[in-house]
Write an enzyme that holds these catalytic residues in place. Structure first.
Site, PDB file in Angstrom:
ATOM      1  N   GLU A 179       1.109  -0.539  -5.151  1.00  0.00           N
ATOM      2  CA  GLU A 179       0.090   0.495  -5.376  1.00  0.00           C
ATOM      3  C   GLU A 179       0.860   1.815  -5.469  1.00  0.00           C
ATOM      4  O   GLU A 179       1.163   2.442  -4.448  1.00  0.00           O
ATOM      5  CB  GLU A 179      -0.927   0.536  -4.235  1.00  0.00           C
ATOM      6  CG  GLU A 179      -2.096   1.460  -4.536  1.00  0.00           C
ATOM      7  CD  GLU A 179      -2.445   2.420  -3.414  1.00  0.00           C
ATOM      8  OE1 GLU A 179      -3.385   3.208  -3.579  1.00  0.00           O
ATOM      9  OE2 GLU A 179      -1.762   2.411  -2.375  1.00  0.00           O
ATOM     10  N   ASP A 200       0.820  -1.207   0.000  1.00  0.00           N
ATOM     11  CA  ASP A 200       0.000   0.000   0.000  1.00  0.00           C
ATOM     12  C   ASP A 200       0.856   1.259   0.000  1.00  0.00           C
ATOM     13  O   ASP A 200       1.933   1.301   0.607  1.00  0.00           O
ATOM     14  CB  ASP A 200      -0.888  -0.030   1.262  1.00  0.00           C
ATOM     15  CG  ASP A 200      -1.840   1.140   1.326  1.00  0.00           C
ATOM     16  OD1 ASP A 200      -2.686   1.262   0.423  1.00  0.00           O
ATOM     17  OD2 ASP A 200      -1.738   1.935   2.282  1.00  0.00           O
TER      18      ASP A 200
END
Length: 642
Positions: free
Chosen positions: A377, A324
């Site tokens: 990401e 993330d």
């Protein structure tokens, strides 16, 4: 509280020995979780639990829990390393009991902290650590693990179903389970049945690492080594992964090494000073998020994260980690104004320590575990995110294509009349589609915070919305790149997603929702069946436009070329409600073109069946020597095999 823990013990050999200290200090103690934390064991013939914690700035440390009435003076720990490692064997402690570390700071405060390396946690709001074992599970996924070594994310089908476990499905309210959570074992059966039926290859699970605040969706982690107790125990989580594997479904976890929250029991100022984070807020805090940033240059912190990635992959057989907020780690000035950040030693805004961390992380995880994916990401144009580390790349396996997602959604939200002025939004991504190994994503972030659900992003009345969405999903499947859909998007959920309630499964009683689900199911089946759609996603030879410039009619036609040399696919997608009778599309070969997917089919809510085979005529069109004529309806999609 006893102060004797301040001196290094000379009495007995420490469980955390000199080799452990050396490796920990070098960031290479890749199984540090076997030493740190709470581990049931034996000492001089007595059963009990070993506790080990790193608190380099502490004045002294003791372990408190249900086994000693939470008394801080009961079990002072011994300092066994100058680097600040404390340990203690507690014969009274039993598996399942709760505990924390009581840390006396240098300035006289008393802090109660959860164990950073705990395998299990007490459910919020208690947030204590729980003594647990992760050993003893008998895995049944040997065949999957063997085949995983042959898995190539570049050439194998990869269609991901992104799931928030706590809100996928819920039980009716009961006193014993007021939140209605499915446990890991219940989830295993229900989730597997759905994913198999729809044809996804993998699930991506959000919020598995322990987190106190449900509204963070699991992105503010306090227990990096603890599968959340909301749904059960670590061994029950292993059962979930095992069950999915035995049904040929891969498992990806969201992993959050970018930041952590300031909760009093967590990692923030763990021993009264900055330990896991930078001390300077210009390096150690996210001004927008109100969270702390890991100090990637500190060896023990880097080791904590490296070992944690391996822990999920090697102890829980996870097939990939979706990392993330990578951009927030790469840029020192991410989310900051001038004066709020410190340049690197070269005067730039690149976080050199985070870059080195990523190279180490990705080389380590994929090097030790063939076929495992590391997914970034990453929302910027940082070069070579999926490039080889020896060639200046970061070494990720795949990268979320955030640029495609933004342009695609902006186009799809437009009234069809205005799409002709925005045709480039659907074609631009092909100019960079092969610069990285991409996943096309329509993630949870796109259906929250007043962004509307996927179906409600579409223009028009209900019927138009569903036809728009079918066309959009078809274009996504045809576009180079792996695929990800968030739960609820494949059934046309109207409401935005909320972690507080289950998906609106009742919508499947309605024909339009049922038809959309059937259409997505067939799209995924087609994606898995034909190598043209997944067998060569990283090379430009896999794709060619037939007509990228038909903006006036908002029609896109293109070919996906199969690496096997047969079963190539021709896509035609109409993004206006205007029917195009006898639409003519150019084709490269004088062959038969078999219609394998037609959005107007009866089973998708269409009007009628149509011919399956079309023979190309020697009639130039779209710059091709041959062409076929086809009755293309408004919002119609046709996929031909040749």
């Amino acid at each position: 509280m006893a102060k004797g823990g301040a001196n290094v013990s000379k009495e007995e050999p420490a469980r955390f020995g000199e080799l452990d200290q050396y490796l920990f200090g070098q960031s290479t103690h890749y199984e540090i979780y076997r030493k740190m934390g709470a581990h049931p064991g034996l000492e001089k013939g007595k059963k009990g639990v070993w506790f080990t914690v790193w608190a380099p700035n502490a004045s002294s440390v003791s372990v408190v829990g249900t086994f000693n009435g939470w008394r801080p003076d009961s079990h002072p720990m011994k300092k066994v390393a100058e680097m600040g490692v404390y340990e203690l064997f507690v014969p009274e402690a039993l598996e399942g009991e709760l505990y924390k570390y009581c840390i006396h700071t240098k300035d006289g405060r008393e802090l109660y902290k959860a164990d950073p390396y705990a395998f299990c946690s007490e459910k919020r709001p208690g947030n204590a650590s729980r003594i647990a074992s992760i050993g003893g599970y008998k895995w049944g996924d040997a065949l999957w693990m063997q085949k995983r070594q042959e898995f190539s994310p570049q050439t194998s089908p990869l269609s991901i179903y992104e799931v928030h476990p706590g809100s996928w499905k819920k039980h009716p309210w009961t006193e014993s389970n007021p939140e209605g959570f499915y446990n890991y074992k219940q989830m295993a059966q229900s989730l597997t049945e759905y994913v198999k039926d729809m044809g996804y290859t993998h699930v991506e699970l959000m919020g598995i690492a322990e987190h106190p605040f449900d509204g963070s969706w699991g992105y503010q982690v306090t227990g990096y080594y603890a599968p959340t107790s909301r749904y059960g125990t670590p061994l029950e989580f292993k059962y979930l992964v095992d069950y999915l594997h035995k049904n040929k479904i891969g498992v990806i976890l969201d992993w959050v090494p970018a930041h952590f929250p300031k909760d009093a029991h967590g990692l923030a100022e763990f021993d009264g000073e900055a330990v896991y984070e930078h001390a300077d807020p210009r390096q150690g805090e996210h001004p927008d998020w109100g969270t702390k940033i890991f100090n990637y240059g500190r060896p023990e912190v880097k080791n904590f994260l490296l070992a944690n990635a391996l822990y999920w992959v090697e102890e829980f057989h996870v097939d990939g980690l979706r990392v993330d907020a990578v951009a927030s780690m790469l840029y020192l000035d991410y989310g900051r104004e001038p004066g709020q950040w410190i340049p690197n030693k070269n005067g730039g805004n690149e976080n050199l320590e985070a870059i080195e961390f990523f190279k180490h992380l990705n080389s380590l995880v994929t090097g030790r575990n063939k076929g495992v994916m590391m997914i970034a990401e990453e929302s910027t144009a940082w070069p070579k995110v999926t490039g080889d580390v020896h060639d200046g790349g970061l070494g990720f396996t795949l990268k979320w294509n955030m640029g495609w997602m933004h342009d695609f959604l902006e186009y799809m939200k437009l009234d069809p009349y205005f799409r002709k002025y925005n045709h480039h939004k659907m074609t631009f991504s092909l100019t960079y589609a092969f610069s990285e190994n991409y996943i096309l994503v329509l993630s949870h972030d796109e259906v929250v915070h007043l962004k509307c659900s996927m179906i409600n992003k579409m223009p028009g009345e209900d019927e138009d919305k569903f036809e728009n969405l079918k066309a959009g999903y078809s274009f996504m499947i045809g576009h180079p790149g792996k695929k990800l859909l968030f739960m609820g998007q494949d059934i046309g959920q109207y409401r935005e997603w909320s972690e507080e309630r289950e998906l609106d499964w009742f919508l499947l009683q309605n024909k339009p929702n049922e038809h959309l689900q059937a259409y997505v199911r067939d799209l995924l089946a087609m994606y898995k069946k034909y190598p043209a759609l997944s067998g060569n996603d990283t090379g430009s030879e896999c794709f060619s436009w037939i007509n990228a410039n038909d903006g006036d009619r908002s029609i896109f036609s293109f070919i996906r070329w199969s690496p096997t040399g047969k079963n190539h696919l021709l896509f035609v997608c109409n993004f206006t409600p205007v029917d195009r009778p006898d639409y003519r599309v150019g084709v490269p070969r004088r062959k038969q073109y078999r219609l394998i997917l037609d959005s107007r089919n009866l089973k998708y809510g269409g009007s009628h069946e149509v011919p399956e085979v079309y023979r190309a005529l020697k009639r130039e069109c779209d710059g091709q020597p041959f062409s076929i004529g086809y009755d293309l309806p408004g919002y119609g999609v046709a996929v031909f095999r040749f």
